[in-house]
Design a protein around this motif. Structure first.
Motif, short mmCIF file in Angstrom:
data_model
loop_
_atom_site.label_atom_id
_atom_site.label_comp_id
_atom_site.label_asym_id
_atom_site.label_seq_id
_atom_site.Cartn_x
_atom_site.Cartn_y
_atom_site.Cartn_z
N VAL A 192 0.49 -1.13 0.09
CA VAL A 192 0.02 -0.16 -0.48
C VAL A 192 0.80 1.07 -0.01
O VAL A 192 1.41 1.48 0.57
CB VAL A 192 -0.45 0.28 1.18
N HIS A 193 0.67 2.41 -0.78
CA HIS A 193 1.80 3.26 -1.44
C HIS A 193 1.51 4.26 -0.79
O HIS A 193 -0.19 4.83 -1.31
CB HIS A 193 2.14 3.47 -2.52
N MET A 194 1.47 4.76 -0.06
CA MET A 194 1.13 6.48 0.59
C MET A 194 2.73 7.63 0.91
O MET A 194 3.32 7.11 0.89
CB MET A 194 1.32 5.98 2.24
N PRO A 195 2.08 8.15 -0.86
CA PRO A 195 3.33 9.10 -1.38
C PRO A 195 3.18 10.03 -0.61
O PRO A 195 4.48 11.04 -0.47
CB PRO A 195 2.42 9.49 -2.38
N TRP A 196 2.97 10.27 0.78
CA TRP A 196 3.16 12.16 1.54
C TRP A 196 4.62 12.17 2.27
O TRP A 196 4.31 10.85 3.04
CB TRP A 196 2.04 13.05 1.74
N ARG B 247 3.26 20.36 0.97
CA ARG B 247 3.25 22.10 0.60
C ARG B 247 1.94 22.51 0.31
O ARG B 247 1.15 22.31 0.39
CB ARG B 247 3.02 22.21 -0.93
N GLY B 248 1.45 23.64 1.24
CA GLY B 248 0.07 24.29 1.16
C GLY B 248 -1.21 23.75 2.29
O GLY B 248 -0.36 23.52 3.36
N GLU B 249 -1.61 23.65 1.23
CA GLU B 249 -2.90 22.93 2.02
C GLU B 249 -2.57 20.80 2.88
O GLU B 249 -2.05 20.61 1.55
CB GLU B 249 -3.66 22.66 0.84
N PRO B 250 -2.90 20.83 3.21
CA PRO B 250 -2.95 19.62 3.44
C PRO B 250 -3.46 18.25 2.89
O PRO B 250 -4.47 18.45 1.86
CB PRO B 250 -3.59 19.11 5.04
N PRO B 251 -2.77 17.45 2.40
CA PRO B 251 -2.97 15.96 2.05
C PRO B 251 -4.59 15.87 1.44
O PRO B 251 -5.02 15.37 3.19
CB PRO B 251 -2.08 14.92 1.58
N PRO B 252 -5.21 15.41 1.26
CA PRO B 252 -6.67 14.83 1.22
C PRO B 252 -6.91 13.19 1.68
O PRO B 252 -6.77 11.94 0.94
CB PRO B 252 -7.22 14.51 -0.05
N VAL C 55 -7.45 6.96 1.33
CA VAL C 55 -7.80 5.96 1.79
C VAL C 55 -9.33 5.39 1.17
O VAL C 55 -8.77 3.72 0.72
CB VAL C 55 -8.15 6.19 3.19
N ASP C 56 -10.02 6.40 1.01
CA ASP C 56 -11.19 5.32 0.11
C ASP C 56 -11.03 4.43 -1.02
O ASP C 56 -11.36 4.23 -1.47
CB ASP C 56 -12.33 6.44 0.30
N ARG D 228 1.81 7.32 -11.38
CA ARG D 228 2.84 7.57 -10.53
C ARG D 228 2.30 8.59 -9.51
O ARG D 228 2.39 8.68 -8.37
CB ARG D 228 4.10 7.83 -10.84
N HIS D 229 1.89 10.36 -9.88
CA HIS D 229 1.84 11.41 -9.33
C HIS D 229 0.43 11.00 -8.75
O HIS D 229 -0.85 10.57 -9.42
CB HIS D 229 1.00 12.34 -10.19
N PRO D 230 0.29 11.29 -7.19
CA PRO D 230 -1.10 11.24 -6.28
C PRO D 230 -2.52 11.59 -6.92
O PRO D 230 -3.36 11.52 -7.14
CB PRO D 230 -0.75 11.40 -4.67
N ARG D 231 -1.58 13.35 -7.44
CA ARG D 231 -3.59 13.99 -8.35
C ARG D 231 -3.50 13.43 -9.32
O ARG D 231 -4.93 12.67 -9.44
CB ARG D 231 -3.01 15.15 -8.31
#
Length: 388
Positions: free
Chosen positions: A12-16, A32-37, A42-43, A292-295
């Protein structure tokens, strides 16, 4: 030869992470900036798992998950409640072995005692601390966000919370490190009495800050001297080496990593995660990796856009793929296991085996794939001998 389904794991990859380290080439992204969602991520992990289960239903039928590994990034940025939600979701979707090893990677600078209690209650039964060094100057040069004192306090806090299975990650051949400094790191790690120590050489990986601006590292001879001396110190402290970079107390080898090294199967979910799955019915070994990119991964949700690539491993590549991991094991692996997990006869690799044995890289034992001391030192050359 028939292909037999090996043990199954879940990665399970948690990227931050709080800050990207200059040596790190993993799929990690500094805050950076706002906390990650975190909650939405997780959902979507569970949605990703559902989609993989549907895609690989035949290959997964009747199989239990024997280990789960939360890697990153820094998984300990996720609250224990979210880890619990995810693990509850896994139990609803896949059979989980009663003695399953469940590991969470953690940064000493991102946790406190209350979180350790929560992770333990959630079902995480093994912690892996990214310590790297107990020298504050070396930690600063590596870009770590914790001090040596904070690392020691975090490990003790986890032990106080009830954790009895703990790994410490250490690096050696650090910028301007001496042999005495490398041995001191090992001694301070051993003093904390973890059950497992991972001891890696710092290397300059492409596309990292260190690759662009290399720090002054010990030369190869000094790095080798550090490796040998630290191996001896770990052995004297009761940590048996079972893989090039892995040392464990008796009965405490990492089940998840052993499954990788023995060419086991694993589902990989989350941004950039890699998986490998064998289908005994078709004789096929597949590799799948996620966007690869979380977004981008999150925007694709459970749709096909979450997949970065998916392909069957060609039979000509299977020997190299197998040896890439299996030959790292100090005790070697049975030749019968190579046949069972690749579906190839031993004769397929006979010429490469003969070349390696002639050079003294492999033990002269037809029933066992086992590197000699010389083979361990020149492992990249040994593995390359199995390229088609």
């Amino acid at each position: 030869m028939p292909l037999l389904a090996p043990p199954l794991s879940l990665y399970v990859h948690m990227p931050w992470c709080v800050k990207k380290c200059p040596y790190c080439d993993f799929n990690s992204h500094g805050l950076r900036g706002e906390p990650p969602p975190y909650e939405r991520y997780v959902d979507l992990l569970l949605a990703d798992l559902d989609a993989d289960r549907a895609d690989f239903a035949a290959a997964l039928h009747g199989r239990s998950v024997h280990s789960i590994f939360f890697g990153g990034g820094t998984p300990s940025l996720f609250a224990p409640e979210l880890i619990a939600r995810f693990l509850d979701g896994v139990r609803e979707r896949l059979p989980l072995a009663q003695d399953a090893e469940i590991t969470l990677e953690t940064n000493p600078g991102t946790v406190e005692h209350g979180r350790f209690d929560g992770y333990l209650a959630a079902g995480v039964n093994r912690l892996s601390f990214g310590i790297q060094s107990f020298d504050d100057d070396k930690l600063r040069r590596l870009g770590r966000i914790h001090s040596a004192g904070e690392a020691e306090a975090a490990v003790k806090s986890a032990q106080d919370a009830g954790y009895a299975n703990i790994n410490l990650d250490l690096m050696y051949a650090l910028p301007e490190q001496t042999l005495e400094g490398a041995l001191d790191d090992v001694a301070r790690a051993v003093a904390l009495a973890p059950t497992h120590i991972s001891h890696y050489q710092l290397t300059l990986e492409p596309n990292t800050a260190f690759a662009a601006n290399p720090p002054p590292l010990p030369d190869d001879d000094h790095a080798w001297a550090m490796q040998e001396a630290c191996e001896q110190a770990l052995a004297a402290a009761g940590y048996g080496q079972y893989e090039i970079s892995a040392y464990a107390q008796p009965g405490r080898r990492c089940a998840h990593n052993l499954n990788y090294w023995r060419f086991g199967d694993y589902l990989g979910i989350g941004a950039g995660a890699h998986g490998k799955l064998s289908d005994a019915a078709t004789g096929e070994v597949r590799r799948r990796w996620k966007t690869r990119h979380p977004r981008a991964w999150m925007e694709a949700a459970a749709g096909p856009g979450r997949i970065g690539g998916d392909q069957a491993v060609d039979a000509a590549e299977l020997p190299f793929e197998y040896m890439l991991n299996a030959l790292r094991l100090v005790d070697g692996v049975p030749m019968a296991e190579f046949e069972a997990r690749t579906g190839l006869p031993a004769g397929r690799i006979a010429p490469a085996l003969a070349r390696c044995r002639e050079r003294g890289w492999l033990a002269d034992n037809p029933a066992l794939l086992h590197t000699t001391g010389l083979g361990q030192r020149f492992l990249n050359d040994v593995i390359a001998a199995f390229l088609d």
